[in-house]
Enzyme design. Structure first.
Site: not given
Length: 611
Positions: A89, A242, A340-341
């Site tokens: 603003e 990973t 992920a599951a």
């Protein structure tokens, strides 16, 4: 908790639009197209800072004035760049200047308005704005409705989408306002960070070959989009597989000032000693594991400057609870199918981004993006809602929500209203006041708050420091003649946000520890106190707020800062809270002495007249 699905949004057609009793009549139908376009523009501006402002909301502001022929033209606009920088603003008002007189301000969300943060509301009121159109109310209860009441008490006309304006033409604008602050809405409603699952797969649904090789499934353009997703997140999570298979860096690599924290979840800590994630020169890494796992490897990680967090049982839900306590707003999951599951089954994944490459690799044992969910019939499949399809280079990006965006629009009695009904109700613990982020009721106590201070720089010349954190970080290197460090100090002084200043100072401290002033450990408390005292004596309303906490213990509630903060389990030193209480004592003593002097003068005056 209410839920909001864009697909099921029902906004009745209005002839014209419904007006709230709290405002004057709704604007003419001919102006609704302008309102819709400018609210959408405010949301688009707010999106420019996604990731940088967290955990602060994303704010955009558009100021439009009549052109004289019945049309409206934009005369000023702005967005909040990062936490601890000028409100949207104020940016818009400064851009518009005198053209604010009689103009309308469009805000994607109700601004913060509390004792320590009134800049946004004050800027609009003082500018001469006569009407404010707001996309959504603030989702946090201690701020909800306060700015709107402040505007209306000053005579400004306020219209809120869905309340004062309910028209079909506003559907897209309302959707934009909800989306740009979806992480904050989810966090406020669910008490967990907003979680996004991202993966790339081939046309036949594989995330790697049978051998485990996965570079590269998606195109370069898709990978660039992933960097952008990371830059909008507080943290990026991967599993041990990973790390072992891909050795990722997980950096944003987009040149911005915000870098998400990297998190590895591993129950066994069966991780390689050499990995890109163990390099924390630019961005930190946290490893989460189960209690007692490989103590020797935990010590190795600690020697690399990596924080290790142990849980009795490691799973996505406890990790999300922990990150919520640490102030995280949004988390990106870039894990394999097994994790992920587990995350999906835990109910903590809110949105999915799937990059589908026009490739077929086959392989009976090739991994898929989501592991076993225990479903045996297609009727059990989870369906995405509000799905979007986008071509990114040769790939297709499919994105959608697993859980509807929370709808916090039902008006719940505010703290003020509740207290009026029952004065014994108190929203805060009377003996302890916690503060941490700028959205807290006492967030202005934070060293990251946007309150510039004027103190000497490294050359002894007075300088306008954007925040306490800027001053503190630069003081680490006073006296250093290292050209690289001098450049860093210049960058700290001009950093656009406290987060950037802190990142610059901490990085240089890690990379060049010999350049840190020799007495830093003994003087850093004095440096912080000097900055805090300047801040609270410069701004009277901050001084009043600090004095108003008399009798309460002040705790800087950062769960991971064991020196300045209170620590997760109260094991921290809480030096920021201590310094504020020390400063509070000084202010109270000064007030008491001033009152005593005034009383003595009154007594002398009265005795003189009586005699």
């Amino acid at each position: 908790m209410m839920a909001f699905s864009f697909a099921s949004l029902k906004i009745p057609s209005c002839l014209p639009c419904r007006a709230s009793l709290a405002t004057s009549p709704s604007p003419p139908r001919s102006s609704l197209s302008f309102d819709a376009a400018y609210i959408k523009r405010a949301a688009d501006l707010a999106d420019k800072s996604a990731g940088f402002t967290e955990p602060h909301p994303n704010y955009g502001c558009v100021i439009a004035a009549s052109s004289g022929n019945g049309d409206k033209v934009v005369v000023g606009e702005g967005y909040m760049y990062a936490e601890g920088t000028s409100p949207a603003e104020l940016e818009a008002v400064e851009a518009a200047g005198e053209r604010c007189r009689g103009a309308t301000a469009y805000l994607n969300m109700e601004p913060n308005h509390c004792l320590g943060d009134q800049a946004a509301v004050s800027a609009l009121i003082q500018s001469g704005i006569t009407r404010v159109v707001i996309g959504i109310r603030h989702p946090l209860q201690h701020l909800r409705g306060k700015a709107i009441r402040a505007f209306r008490s000053e005579g400004l006309l306020v219209d809120v989408l869905g309340e004062d304006i309910q028209c079909k033409s506003m559907e897209e604008s309302l959707k934009s306002c909800l989306l740009v602050n979806a992480p904050l809405l989810y966090r406020a409603a669910s008490q967990v960070p907003f979680s996004v699952l991202k993966y790339a797969m081939t046309l036949d649904g594989k995330i790697a070959a049978s051998s485990g090789h996965a570079s590269w499934i998606s195109s370069k353009k898709s990978r660039t989009r992933v960097f952008e997703l990371r830059g909008r997140s507080d943290a990026v999570i991967v599993g041990g597989n990973t790390v072992r298979r891909d050795n990722p860096q997980l950096t944003a690599r987009h040149g911005g000032g915000h870098l998400p924290q990297r998190i590895v979840m591993s129950k066994s800590l069966d991780l390689p000693e050499v990995a890109n994630l163990w390099d924390v020169a630019e961005v930190s890494t946290m490893v989460m594991t189960q209690r007692g796992a490989k103590r020797s490897f935990q010590k190795f990680l600690a020697s690399k400057g990596i924080e290790v967090v142990e849980f009795e049982i490691l799973n996505p839900k406890v990790v999300m609870d922990y990150l919520y306590d640490r102030g995280c707003l949004s988390v990106l999951w870039e894990c394999g199918g097994t994790l992920a599951a587990s995350a999906i089954s835990s109910g903590i994944i809110h949105k999915v981004h799937a990059f589908i490459a026009p490739k077929i690799i086959g392989g009976k044992n090739a991994p898929s993006p989501v592991g076993e969910l225990g479903m045996v019939e297609m009727s059990q499949a989870l369906e995405l809602i509000d799905v979007n399809y986008e071509q990114v280079g040769p790939d297709i990006l499919v994105s959608g929500f697993l859980q509807p965006v929370p709808d916090l629009s039902p008006v719940i009695p505010s703290i003020d209203e509740t207290s009026a009904i029952d004065p014994t109700v108190s929203p805060y613990e009377s003996s302890i006041i916690f503060f941490y982020k700028t959205w807290d009721p006492y967030g202005a106590f934070s060293n990251f708050s946007l309150h510039p201070i004027r103190l000497p720089d490294e050359n002894g010349e007075y300088y306008n420091w954007p925040s306490v954190e800027h001053y503190y970080q630069a003081n680490k290197f006073v006296g250093s003649e290292d050209p690289v460090v001098k450049t860093c100090v210049k960058e700290i002084k001009s950093a656009r946000s406290p987060e950037e200043a802190a990142r610059l100072g901490r990085r240089t401290q890690r990379q060049r520890p010999d350049s840190v002033r020799a007495d830093w450990d003994t003087v850093k408390i004095d440096v912080m106190y000097r900055a805090l005292k300047c801040k609270f004596t410069t701004y009277p309303y901050l001084s009043s707020m600090l004095v108003s906490t008399a009798g309460s213990v002040l705790v800087e509630a950062s769960p991971h800062d064991l020196f300045w903060g209170g620590g997760r389990d109260g094991e921290g030193m809480n030096y920021l809270g201590r310094l504020l209480m020390q400063l509070r004592s000084e202010l109270l003593a000064e007030n008491s002495a001033s009152n005593a002097d005034n009383k003595n003068e009154e007594t002398k005056f009265r005795n003189c007249h009586e005699n």
